[in-house]
Write a protein that holds these residues in place. Sequence first.
Motif, PDB file in Angstrom:
ATOM      1  N   LYS A 237      -0.012   0.850   1.947  1.00 45.67           N
ATOM      2  CA  LYS A 237       0.476   1.154   0.610  1.00 45.67           C
ATOM      3  C   LYS A 237      -0.615   0.844  -0.411  1.00 45.67           C
ATOM      4  N   LEU A 238      -0.581   1.575  -1.526  1.00 44.65           N
ATOM      5  CA  LEU A 238      -1.480   1.310  -2.642  1.00 44.65           C
ATOM      6  C   LEU A 238      -0.771   0.565  -3.768  1.00 44.65           C
ATOM      7  N   SER A 239       0.506   0.288  -3.588  1.00 44.16           N
ATOM      8  CA  SER A 239       1.323  -0.346  -4.615  1.00 44.16           C
ATOM      9  C   SER A 239       2.278  -1.320  -3.927  1.00 44.16           C
ATOM     10  N   MET A 240       2.724  -2.332  -4.663  1.00 43.19           N
ATOM     11  CA  MET A 240       3.672  -3.306  -4.119  1.00 43.19           C
ATOM     12  C   MET A 240       3.179  -3.894  -2.790  1.00 43.19           C
ATOM     13  N   ARG A 241       1.918  -4.246  -2.741  1.00 34.97           N
ATOM     14  CA  ARG A 241       1.344  -4.707  -1.490  1.00 34.97           C
ATOM     15  C   ARG A 241       1.801  -6.127  -1.134  1.00 34.97           C
ATOM     16  N   ALA A 242       2.232  -6.898  -2.123  1.00 35.07           N
ATOM     17  CA  ALA A 242       2.748  -8.233  -1.830  1.00 35.07           C
ATOM     18  C   ALA A 242       4.262  -8.206  -1.662  1.00 35.07           C
ATOM     19  N   SER A 243       4.772  -7.056  -1.278  1.00 33.79           N
ATOM     20  CA  SER A 243       6.192  -6.877  -1.037  1.00 33.79           C
ATOM     21  C   SER A 243       6.349  -6.070   0.246  1.00 33.79           C
ATOM     22  N   ILE A 244       7.584  -5.890   0.678  1.00 32.23           N
ATOM     23  CA  ILE A 244       7.855  -5.158   1.913  1.00 32.23           C
ATOM     24  C   ILE A 244       8.825  -4.028   1.606  1.00 32.23           C
ATOM     25  N   GLN A 245       8.456  -2.814   2.008  1.00 25.70           N
ATOM     26  CA  GLN A 245       9.365  -1.665   1.969  1.00 25.70           C
ATOM     27  C   GLN A 245       9.383  -1.036   3.354  1.00 25.70           C
ATOM     28  N   CYS A 246      10.541  -0.565   3.759  1.00 27.11           N
ATOM     29  CA  CYS A 246      10.710  -0.160   5.153  1.00 27.11           C
ATOM     30  C   CYS A 246      11.422   1.177   5.297  1.00 27.11           C
ATOM     31  N   ASP A 247      11.205   1.779   6.461  1.00 27.27           N
ATOM     32  CA  ASP A 247      12.084   2.806   6.990  1.00 27.27           C
ATOM     33  C   ASP A 247      13.142   2.124   7.847  1.00 27.27           C
ATOM     34  N   ILE A 248      14.377   2.578   7.728  1.00 28.96           N
ATOM     35  CA  ILE A 248      15.458   2.093   8.578  1.00 28.96           C
ATOM     36  C   ILE A 248      15.993   3.259   9.391  1.00 28.96           C
ATOM     37  N   THR A 249      16.181   3.041  10.678  1.00 30.81           N
ATOM     38  CA  THR A 249      16.887   4.015  11.503  1.00 30.81           C
ATOM     39  C   THR A 249      18.166   3.364  12.023  1.00 30.81           C
ATOM     40  N   LEU A 250      19.226   4.147  12.025  1.00 29.78           N
ATOM     41  CA  LEU A 250      20.541   3.692  12.470  1.00 29.78           C
ATOM     42  C   LEU A 250      20.976   4.590  13.606  1.00 29.78           C
ATOM     43  N   ALA A 388      -0.720  -2.244 -12.805  1.00 33.47           N
ATOM     44  CA  ALA A 388      -0.545  -0.796 -12.992  1.00 33.47           C
ATOM     45  C   ALA A 388      -0.151  -0.127 -11.686  1.00 33.47           C
ATOM     46  N   ASN A 389      -0.796  -0.516 -10.595  1.00 29.71           N
ATOM     47  CA  ASN A 389      -0.447   0.063  -9.294  1.00 29.71           C
ATOM     48  C   ASN A 389       0.997  -0.268  -8.923  1.00 29.71           C
ATOM     49  N   ASN A 390       1.397  -1.522  -9.130  1.00 23.66           N
ATOM     50  CA  ASN A 390       2.776  -1.904  -8.826  1.00 23.66           C
ATOM     51  C   ASN A 390       3.776  -1.117  -9.662  1.00 23.66           C
ATOM     52  N   LEU A 391       3.452  -0.918 -10.922  1.00 24.75           N
ATOM     53  CA  LEU A 391       4.381  -0.233 -11.813  1.00 24.75           C
ATOM     54  C   LEU A 391       4.569   1.231 -11.449  1.00 24.75           C
ATOM     55  N   GLU A 392       3.647   1.803 -10.705  1.00 29.73           N
ATOM     56  CA  GLU A 392       3.881   3.159 -10.208  1.00 29.73           C
ATOM     57  C   GLU A 392       5.123   3.186  -9.309  1.00 29.73           C
ATOM     58  N   SER A 393       5.319   2.121  -8.548  1.00 27.26           N
ATOM     59  CA  SER A 393       6.538   2.018  -7.738  1.00 27.26           C
ATOM     60  C   SER A 393       7.747   1.748  -8.618  1.00 27.26           C
TER      61      SER A 393
END
Length: 419
Positions: A237-250, A388-393
């Motif tokens: 990722k280029l944004s929110m790098r100190a956070s976690i975002q995921c794909d979930i499959t059910l 600025a990069n984070n705020l894009e998210s």
Amino acid sequence: MTTTEAVSSENGSARPRPTGIYDGAVTEPQTPITDRARDYLNLDSLFTAEELAQRDKVRAFVDARIRPNIAQWYEDAHFPVEIAREFGDLGLLGMHLKGYGCPGRSSVEYGLTALELEAGDSGLRTFVSVQGSLAMSAIHKHGSEEQKQQWLPGMATGELIGCFGLTEPTAGSDPAGMVTHAVRDGSDWVLNGAKRWIGLASVAQVAIIWATTEDGVRGFVVPTDTPGFTATPIEPKLSMRASIQCDITLTDVRLPADAMLPNVVGLKGPFACLNEARYGIIWGAMGAARDSYETALRYMLDRKQFDTPLAGFQLSQRRLTDMVLEIQKGILVALQTGRLKDAGTLHPQQISFGKLNNVREAIAICREARAMLGGNGITLDYSPLRHANNLESVRTYEGTDEVHTLIMGQAITGLPAYR
């Protein structure tokens, strides 16, 4: 010349780092920022002593715990999971909710908390938002008494982490297009589908999953160790790098009947939670903007060109003035929104005003601050480009600019223009 010090990364290499910057690693005296420069209209006078005490407590935590570490966390794409317990100890998780171990603080206190956290980093503020405004809020607003007792106390302390599964690979701005579905099988529910851009899912113990049923959209409380539930972090990722975002499959996720949130049917369920998160963003974006402005101001005061501090040039003062105008206006927008929320008179369309305006202006301020830092501004030794990069998210999630523009447009004209 700017003096430097060596900062070692986790792999043992070292990189030069400027000293005297606004990131918690100050080793040289700086020109102080005056009260006028920090709070031009004395907006602090609009807050109660209790509200200011909450703000100062969180600000001190950010200065001590987040600023010294955030550049490395961001560079390493690392979310410090242990910070969840620390946030819980500070009473920041579900802080605007009452009962079940939740702090029960005011909307304005929560807003000031979001502002200070995002002055540290959007990713850390996002954790508090996902945990409290989305996952905990869904259980608190729509859950059974048993669900509240089972999950909320542990989530309030940070012992348990939650996530909120609404967005899908093909359904972002139009959640009515979700394809995740739940069907009855005897007394159980069986879920199948996929979610995308779900914060914290890979470290969460519980997920709130929204799915279509024959009766409409329903929410389900899903322990993440349930067979068929898979969360995969989205990288790189280029944004929110100190956070976690995921794909979930059910895949054939089987749940008992009491896993369903019993007290809401339809998209009004997740939307009620999204409005809580959007509210926090109104404040948080101003934290990123303020930190970027103060970083640029310190740099302009300390750095000389042509034997004159950069702050003494007309173009520098114009840029700084424009930043102050928008930050002070943005905080006023946030405060009025918070006062309406605490009074119980806030409408969702009014939240769109703040989310659209404050995030848009914050990105512009962060980019301008980066430019004022010259070449140094592209390094992680300074915060504006990271913000600025984070705020894009932040600008994208909880409703894009376009969505909030149309929400406001309908409120102004009475005519929907979504299709």
